[in-house]
Design a protein around this motif. Structure first.
Motif, PDB file in Angstrom:
ATOM      1  N   LEU A 215     -53.711 -42.730  30.410  1.00  0.00           N
ATOM      2  CA  LEU A 215     -53.879 -41.756  31.492  1.00  0.00           C
ATOM      3  C   LEU A 215     -54.947 -40.705  31.178  1.00  0.00           C
ATOM      4  O   LEU A 215     -55.424 -40.015  32.075  1.00  0.00           O
ATOM      5  N   LEU A 216     -55.327 -40.597  29.917  1.00  0.00           N
ATOM      6  CA  LEU A 216     -56.378 -39.642  29.558  1.00  0.00           C
ATOM      7  C   LEU A 216     -57.752 -40.252  29.832  1.00  0.00           C
ATOM      8  O   LEU A 216     -57.995 -41.426  29.521  1.00  0.00           O
ATOM      9  N   PRO A 217     -58.676 -39.479  30.397  1.00  0.00           N
ATOM     10  CA  PRO A 217     -60.046 -39.978  30.568  1.00  0.00           C
ATOM     11  C   PRO A 217     -60.649 -40.366  29.224  1.00  0.00           C
ATOM     12  O   PRO A 217     -60.301 -39.787  28.178  1.00  0.00           O
ATOM     13  N   ALA A 218     -61.567 -41.316  29.223  1.00  0.00           N
ATOM     14  CA  ALA A 218     -62.171 -41.790  27.978  1.00  0.00           C
ATOM     15  C   ALA A 218     -62.891 -40.674  27.229  1.00  0.00           C
ATOM     16  O   ALA A 218     -62.961 -40.692  26.000  1.00  0.00           O
ATOM     17  N   ASP A 219     -63.416 -39.693  27.976  1.00  0.00           N
ATOM     18  CA  ASP A 219     -64.141 -38.590  27.346  1.00  0.00           C
ATOM     19  C   ASP A 219     -63.287 -37.323  27.237  1.00  0.00           C
ATOM     20  O   ASP A 219     -63.829 -36.218  27.147  1.00  0.00           O
ATOM     21  N   PHE A 220     -61.977 -37.486  27.232  1.00  0.00           N
ATOM     22  CA  PHE A 220     -61.086 -36.327  27.222  1.00  0.00           C
ATOM     23  C   PHE A 220     -61.369 -35.403  26.044  1.00  0.00           C
ATOM     24  O   PHE A 220     -61.455 -34.175  26.201  1.00  0.00           O
ATOM     25  N   ALA A 221     -61.524 -35.955  24.849  1.00  0.00           N
ATOM     26  CA  ALA A 221     -61.718 -35.126  23.658  1.00  0.00           C
ATOM     27  C   ALA A 221     -62.972 -34.273  23.756  1.00  0.00           C
ATOM     28  O   ALA A 221     -63.028 -33.167  23.204  1.00  0.00           O
ATOM     29  N   ARG A 222     -63.964 -34.746  24.478  1.00  0.00           N
ATOM     30  CA  ARG A 222     -65.203 -33.973  24.641  1.00  0.00           C
ATOM     31  C   ARG A 222     -65.039 -32.855  25.661  1.00  0.00           C
ATOM     32  O   ARG A 222     -65.643 -31.783  25.520  1.00  0.00           O
ATOM     33  N   ARG A 223     -64.198 -33.087  26.655  1.00  0.00           N
ATOM     34  CA  ARG A 223     -64.091 -32.127  27.755  1.00  0.00           C
ATOM     35  C   ARG A 223     -62.931 -31.147  27.620  1.00  0.00           C
ATOM     36  O   ARG A 223     -62.826 -30.212  28.408  1.00  0.00           O
ATOM     37  N   VAL A 224     -62.065 -31.344  26.652  1.00  0.00           N
ATOM     38  CA  VAL A 224     -60.909 -30.457  26.545  1.00  0.00           C
ATOM     39  C   VAL A 224     -61.257 -29.209  25.743  1.00  0.00           C
ATOM     40  O   VAL A 224     -61.966 -29.267  24.742  1.00  0.00           O
ATOM     41  N   HIS A 225     -60.756 -28.084  26.234  1.00  0.00           N
ATOM     42  CA  HIS A 225     -60.846 -26.819  25.501  1.00  0.00           C
ATOM     43  C   HIS A 225     -59.466 -26.558  24.906  1.00  0.00           C
ATOM     44  O   HIS A 225     -58.510 -26.292  25.630  1.00  0.00           O
ATOM     45  N   LEU A 226     -59.367 -26.698  23.591  1.00  0.00           N
ATOM     46  CA  LEU A 226     -58.085 -26.564  22.911  1.00  0.00           C
ATOM     47  C   LEU A 226     -57.876 -25.117  22.486  1.00  0.00           C
ATOM     48  O   LEU A 226     -58.710 -24.539  21.780  1.00  0.00           O
ATOM     49  N   LEU A 227     -56.759 -24.558  22.912  1.00  0.00           N
ATOM     50  CA  LEU A 227     -56.475 -23.155  22.647  1.00  0.00           C
ATOM     51  C   LEU A 227     -55.703 -23.007  21.345  1.00  0.00           C
ATOM     52  O   LEU A 227     -54.743 -23.742  21.100  1.00  0.00           O
ATOM     53  N   PRO A 228     -56.084 -22.049  20.510  1.00  0.00           N
ATOM     54  CA  PRO A 228     -55.313 -21.777  19.287  1.00  0.00           C
ATOM     55  C   PRO A 228     -54.052 -21.002  19.623  1.00  0.00           C
ATOM     56  O   PRO A 228     -53.738 -20.769  20.808  1.00  0.00           O
ATOM     57  N   ALA A 229     -53.320 -20.596  18.617  1.00  0.00           N
ATOM     58  CA  ALA A 229     -52.124 -19.781  18.831  1.00  0.00           C
ATOM     59  C   ALA A 229     -52.490 -18.540  19.633  1.00  0.00           C
ATOM     60  O   ALA A 229     -53.544 -17.927  19.419  1.00  0.00           O
ATOM     61  N   PHE A 230     -51.643 -18.154  20.570  1.00  0.00           N
ATOM     62  CA  PHE A 230     -51.922 -17.021  21.437  1.00  0.00           C
ATOM     63  C   PHE A 230     -51.728 -15.709  20.683  1.00  0.00           C
ATOM     64  O   PHE A 230     -50.827 -15.582  19.843  1.00  0.00           O
ATOM     65  N   ASN A 231     -52.548 -14.724  21.030  1.00  0.00           N
ATOM     66  CA  ASN A 231     -52.409 -13.410  20.396  1.00  0.00           C
ATOM     67  C   ASN A 231     -52.607 -12.264  21.382  1.00  0.00           C
ATOM     68  O   ASN A 231     -52.834 -11.130  20.988  1.00  0.00           O
ATOM     69  N   GLY A 232     -52.514 -12.568  22.691  1.00  0.00           N
ATOM     70  CA  GLY A 232     -52.654 -11.534  23.708  1.00  0.00           C
ATOM     71  C   GLY A 232     -51.372 -10.735  23.875  1.00  0.00           C
ATOM     72  O   GLY A 232     -50.333 -11.071  23.287  1.00  0.00           O
TER      73      GLY A 232
END
Length: 275
Positions: free
Chosen positions: A149-166
């Motif tokens: 279900l993930l697009p073939a280029d998913f890893a290139r287009r995803v913005h992965l967020l680190p642990a939240f600190n807001g």
């Protein structure tokens, strides 16, 4: 804070499940578990989605073993015209108009529509993606994840967020301000799936708190009744799941103006659905 987000709630189809699995003490009767998607527009940053819901891709992806087991466990009742991409024209939009898709977690009923958005950026918590990225076959299915279900280029287009600190939401922990203006705050909601997040959105329909699968029914939070222990098989951390429901109960009691929106709750869908 900027002006509120435009917000439209879409139904992308449903599966069938027994109420006594969805909530402790529930009736032994089948319920339609619709997969809700929010179509939102930020005045400066444009259109984005909260999850991608069901789409025809899931039918092809579950045609063969072992992913066929997903379809057997959650009988699907889908129509092509309910996919988000198919509904966009009634808002004067095309898939290319969607700038980003926020992924609450990587269960199949939340990501089946991702491949329809070839130009979008995806946003997810780092730990959510890392928990499923290496998986396939039965190991993936154990986490309700279907890699196709993930697009073939998913890893290139995803913005992965680190642990939240807001700044924290009371009782729920630190936040991530998606647009740096308070209109869309992400917060971790652990238990159901690794790295699951919720979205507190300031919208033209009021403040809506999209809590993904922290629970399946709004009643779970109001009455502090978690899902049946039967669902522990797919829960990432059953103890954290119960704790999250308790903390959401406290948060909503202290903030009665905020509407809680679980992704599969018939009550929430009936109240907010865009026809």
């Amino acid at each position: 804070m900027t002006e509120p987000l435009a917000c439209f709630i879409l139904d992308t189809g449903h599966c069938l499940a027994s109420e006594h699995h969805l909530i402790e003490g529930g009736a032994r009767q089948q319920m339609a578990c619709h997969s809700l998607v929010a179509l939102l527009r930020h005045p400066q940053h444009g259109w984005f989605l909260w999850d991608a819901g069901y789409a025809p891709a899931i039918l092809e992806a579950t045609r063969r073993f072992p992913y066929l087991l997903y379809r057997l466990a959650t009988p699907l009742r889908l129509r092509p015209e309910l996919a988000v991409a198919a509904q966009l024209p009634r808002f004067g939009l095309a898939p290319a108009d969607i700038g980003q898709v926020i992924i609450s977690h990587f269960h199949a009923d939340h990501i089946a529509g991702l491949r329809d958005f070839a130009a979008a950026r995806f946003v997810a918590l780092t730990e959510a993606y890392q928990a499923v990225a290496p998986l396939s076959g039965l190991a993936a299915l154990r986490r309700a994840f279907i890699p196709a279900l993930l697009p073939a280029d998913f890893a290139r287009r995803v913005h992965l967020l680190p642990a939240f600190n807001g700044p924290p939401l009371a009782g729920l922990g630190p936040t991530y301000d998606l647009f740096n203006d308070g209109s869309a705050l992400l917060v971790r909601l652990p238990g159901h799936a690794r790295g699951q997040v919720g979205l507190l959105a300031h919208t033209t329909r009021g403040r809506l708190f999209f809590v993904a699968d922290s629970c399946w029914l709004t009643r779970s939070i109001v009455e502090r009744r978690p899902p049946s222990s039967f669902v522990n098989f797919i829960a990432d951390d059953p103890r954290s799941l119960r704790d999250t429901i308790n903390r959401l109960h406290g948060f909503t009691a202290a903030n009665p103006d905020i509407q809680i929106v679980p992704s599969h709750c018939p009550e929430a869908l009936a109240r907010l659905l865009e026809f």
